[in-house]
Scaffold this motif. Structure first.
Motif, PDB file in Angstrom:
ATOM      1  N   SER A 155     -57.695 -56.761 -92.652  1.00  0.00           N
ATOM      2  CA  SER A 155     -56.387 -57.297 -93.065  1.00  0.00           C
ATOM      3  C   SER A 155     -55.302 -57.033 -92.024  1.00  0.00           C
ATOM      4  CB  SER A 155     -55.974 -56.686 -94.410  1.00  0.00           C
ATOM      5  OG  SER A 155     -55.689 -55.300 -94.270  1.00  0.00           O
ATOM      6  N   PHE A 156     -55.549 -56.037 -91.150  1.00  0.00           N
ATOM      7  CA  PHE A 156     -54.615 -55.753 -90.073  1.00  0.00           C
ATOM      8  C   PHE A 156     -54.971 -56.499 -88.794  1.00  0.00           C
ATOM      9  CE2 PHE A 156     -53.704 -52.116 -92.793  1.00  0.00           C
ATOM     10  CZ  PHE A 156     -52.314 -52.053 -92.716  1.00  0.00           C
ATOM     11  N   GLY A 157     -55.923 -57.423 -88.898  1.00  0.00           N
ATOM     12  CA  GLY A 157     -56.263 -58.276 -87.767  1.00  0.00           C
ATOM     13  C   GLY A 157     -57.351 -57.778 -86.855  1.00  0.00           C
ATOM     14  N   PHE A 158     -58.065 -56.733 -87.257  1.00  0.00           N
ATOM     15  CA  PHE A 158     -59.156 -56.237 -86.427  1.00  0.00           C
ATOM     16  C   PHE A 158     -60.393 -57.112 -86.597  1.00  0.00           C
ATOM     17  CE2 PHE A 158     -56.465 -52.519 -86.837  1.00  0.00           C
ATOM     18  CZ  PHE A 158     -56.524 -51.957 -85.571  1.00  0.00           C
ATOM     19  N   GLY A 159     -61.107 -57.339 -85.493  1.00  0.00           N
ATOM     20  CA  GLY A 159     -62.309 -58.158 -85.527  1.00  0.00           C
ATOM     21  C   GLY A 159     -63.539 -57.373 -85.957  1.00  0.00           C
ATOM     22  N   HIS A 160     -64.681 -58.064 -85.944  1.00  0.00           N
ATOM     23  CA  HIS A 160     -65.927 -57.454 -86.407  1.00  0.00           C
ATOM     24  C   HIS A 160     -66.328 -56.247 -85.557  1.00  0.00           C
ATOM     25  CE1 HIS A 160     -66.754 -60.441 -89.453  1.00  0.00           C
ATOM     26  NE2 HIS A 160     -66.565 -61.421 -88.568  1.00  0.00           N
ATOM     27  N   LEU A 161     -66.196 -56.351 -84.236  1.00  0.00           N
ATOM     28  CA  LEU A 161     -66.590 -55.246 -83.370  1.00  0.00           C
ATOM     29  C   LEU A 161     -65.690 -54.025 -83.579  1.00  0.00           C
ATOM     30  CD1 LEU A 161     -67.485 -57.032 -80.004  1.00  0.00           C
ATOM     31  CD2 LEU A 161     -69.035 -56.086 -81.722  1.00  0.00           C
ATOM     32  N   ALA A 162     -64.400 -54.277 -83.775  1.00  0.00           N
ATOM     33  CA  ALA A 162     -63.466 -53.174 -84.008  1.00  0.00           C
ATOM     34  C   ALA A 162     -63.765 -52.484 -85.338  1.00  0.00           C
ATOM     35  CB  ALA A 162     -62.029 -53.684 -83.987  1.00  0.00           C
ATOM     36  N   VAL A 163     -64.075 -53.260 -86.363  1.00  0.00           N
ATOM     37  CA  VAL A 163     -64.424 -52.684 -87.663  1.00  0.00           C
ATOM     38  C   VAL A 163     -65.722 -51.866 -87.537  1.00  0.00           C
ATOM     39  CG1 VAL A 163     -65.134 -53.220 -90.031  1.00  0.00           C
ATOM     40  CG2 VAL A 163     -63.238 -54.469 -88.977  1.00  0.00           C
ATOM     41  N   LEU A 164     -66.653 -52.408 -86.776  1.00  0.00           N
ATOM     42  CA  LEU A 164     -67.920 -51.699 -86.573  1.00  0.00           C
ATOM     43  C   LEU A 164     -67.681 -50.357 -85.875  1.00  0.00           C
ATOM     44  CD1 LEU A 164     -71.076 -51.850 -86.691  1.00  0.00           C
ATOM     45  CD2 LEU A 164     -70.969 -52.869 -84.409  1.00  0.00           C
ATOM     46  N   ALA A 165     -66.866 -50.374 -84.830  1.00  0.00           N
ATOM     47  CA  ALA A 165     -66.634 -49.168 -84.044  1.00  0.00           C
ATOM     48  C   ALA A 165     -65.764 -48.149 -84.769  1.00  0.00           C
ATOM     49  CB  ALA A 165     -65.997 -49.535 -82.704  1.00  0.00           C
ATOM     50  N   ARG A 166     -64.774 -48.614 -85.547  1.00  0.00           N
ATOM     51  CA  ARG A 166     -63.804 -47.714 -86.157  1.00  0.00           C
ATOM     52  C   ARG A 166     -64.200 -47.241 -87.554  1.00  0.00           C
ATOM     53  NH1 ARG A 166     -58.414 -48.010 -83.943  1.00  0.00           N
ATOM     54  NH2 ARG A 166     -58.377 -49.296 -82.052  1.00  0.00           N
ATOM     55  N   VAL A 167     -65.022 -48.029 -88.261  1.00  0.00           N
ATOM     56  CA  VAL A 167     -65.348 -47.685 -89.645  1.00  0.00           C
ATOM     57  C   VAL A 167     -66.853 -47.514 -89.842  1.00  0.00           C
ATOM     58  CG1 VAL A 167     -65.246 -48.439 -92.059  1.00  0.00           C
ATOM     59  CG2 VAL A 167     -63.300 -48.838 -90.545  1.00  0.00           C
ATOM     60  N   SER A 168     -67.629 -48.542 -89.520  1.00  0.00           N
ATOM     61  CA  SER A 168     -69.054 -48.534 -89.859  1.00  0.00           C
ATOM     62  C   SER A 168     -69.816 -47.431 -89.132  1.00  0.00           C
ATOM     63  CB  SER A 168     -69.674 -49.900 -89.549  1.00  0.00           C
ATOM     64  OG  SER A 168     -69.058 -50.912 -90.310  1.00  0.00           O
ATOM     65  N   LEU A 169     -69.646 -47.343 -87.808  1.00  0.00           N
ATOM     66  CA  LEU A 169     -70.400 -46.357 -87.044  1.00  0.00           C
ATOM     67  C   LEU A 169     -70.032 -44.917 -87.412  1.00  0.00           C
ATOM     68  CD1 LEU A 169     -70.636 -47.983 -83.494  1.00  0.00           C
ATOM     69  CD2 LEU A 169     -72.373 -47.876 -85.285  1.00  0.00           C
ATOM     70  N   PRO A 170     -68.731 -44.574 -87.524  1.00  0.00           N
ATOM     71  CA  PRO A 170     -68.420 -43.201 -87.957  1.00  0.00           C
ATOM     72  C   PRO A 170     -68.951 -42.873 -89.348  1.00  0.00           C
ATOM     73  CG  PRO A 170     -66.502 -44.214 -86.945  1.00  0.00           C
ATOM     74  CD  PRO A 170     -67.513 -45.302 -87.122  1.00  0.00           C
ATOM     75  N   SER A 171     -68.912 -43.839 -90.268  1.00  0.00           N
ATOM     76  CA  SER A 171     -69.415 -43.579 -91.619  1.00  0.00           C
ATOM     77  C   SER A 171     -70.927 -43.424 -91.649  1.00  0.00           C
ATOM     78  CB  SER A 171     -68.989 -44.724 -92.558  1.00  0.00           C
ATOM     79  OG  SER A 171     -67.585 -44.790 -92.677  1.00  0.00           O
ATOM     80  N   ALA A 172     -71.619 -44.170 -90.787  1.00  0.00           N
ATOM     81  CA  ALA A 172     -73.080 -44.117 -90.768  1.00  0.00           C
ATOM     82  C   ALA A 172     -73.614 -42.943 -89.958  1.00  0.00           C
ATOM     83  CB  ALA A 172     -73.649 -45.425 -90.197  1.00  0.00           C
TER      84      ALA A 172
END
Length: 257
Positions: A155-172
């Motif tokens: 919603s803040f305009g981040f793309g798929h790669l940014a979401v992957l790097a900032r949220v998905s990878l740290p959570s996983a």
């Protein structure tokens, strides 16, 4: 809590060893041709001075570390990719579920036939066996990512790669670390098993085979004891790293690995 668990484990191991010593020494099982624990521990204490054994340890641990590192390099990106692309995961999942339950030890004879280079064969078997827990845990970690966190970032305009790097990878990452810890034990089992089946010039499994050919059961069990020690040390080191790096995850989930 950790100290109490270690204390209970030490007491349990001591009771087991004493019971085994009594059973064997006092002939409670007359047909049991097995060295008493004291003889095994005596030989185990002498093995670090045995040059042949030390060479075997170096070979086994080198194959173990190399196979585990290759498995991490293959399984983590594959798990992230499959976890991020649901259609691809659904297409590949049947193949994964078919191959994953195949006993890794059972592929050693096939690997011997297909891969003529001894060390390459052993490392390949280790990679095959140890990549599954890493891959599956990485997938679970990718599925466990909070969708609200991803939606908020988008919603803040981040793309798929940014979401992957900032949220998905740290959570996983904690799930990946757990998979690596499990895989480390499996990799050591396969490293020794491949040496037992395929033989070779050096290795803990090769040392066990040589001791067995000389009817030295005490040496066989002493070398096996050291293999177990290496497995415990690897697990303790990786578990300590998990706790230090992912303290936030254990606090959030209430887990106590």
């Amino acid at each position: 809590m950790t100290g109490a668990r270690l204390h209970r484990g030490a007491v349990g191991a001591a009771v087991f060893l004493v019971a085994g010593e009594l059973v064997i020494r006092f002939g409670l099982s007359e047909n049991l041709l097995f060295p008493p624990p004291s003889a095994i521990l005596y030989e185990a204490a002498r093995l670090p001075a045995d040059a042949a054994f030390l060479a075997g340890v170096g070979t086994t641990l080198t194959n173990w570390a190399l196979g585990l590192l290759i498995a991490i390099a293959v399984a983590v990106p594959a798990g992230v990719l499959l976890g991020a692309l649901s259609p691809v995961e659904r297409a590949i999942r049947p193949v994964l579920e078919f191959m994953r339950p195949i006993p890794s030890v059972a592929i050693i004879p096939l690997a011997i036939l297909l891969i003529p280079v001894d060390e390459l064969m052993k490392v390949s078997v280790i990679v095959y066996a140890s990549m599954w827990p890493i891959l599956i845990n990485t997938l679970y970690g990718m599925h466990d990512v909070d969708p609200l966190a991803k939606d908020t970032l988008r919603s803040f305009g981040f793309g798929h790669l940014a979401v992957l790097a900032r949220v998905s990878l740290p959570s996983a990452a904690p799930f990946v670390a757990t998979g690596i810890r499990i895989a480390a034990g499996i990799a050591l089992v396969l490293a020794v098993s491949a040496e037992l089946v395929a033989g070779g010039v050096a290795g803990i499994g090769v040392y066990v085979n040589v001791a067995g050919s000389g009817n030295r059961m005490d040496l066989m069990m002493a070398a096996t004891f050291w293999a177990g020690v290496f497995g415990v040390l690897a697990n303790v080191i990786l578990l300590a790293g998990e706790r230090r790096l992912f303290r936030w995850h254990h606090a959030r989930t209430g887990a106590n690995p």
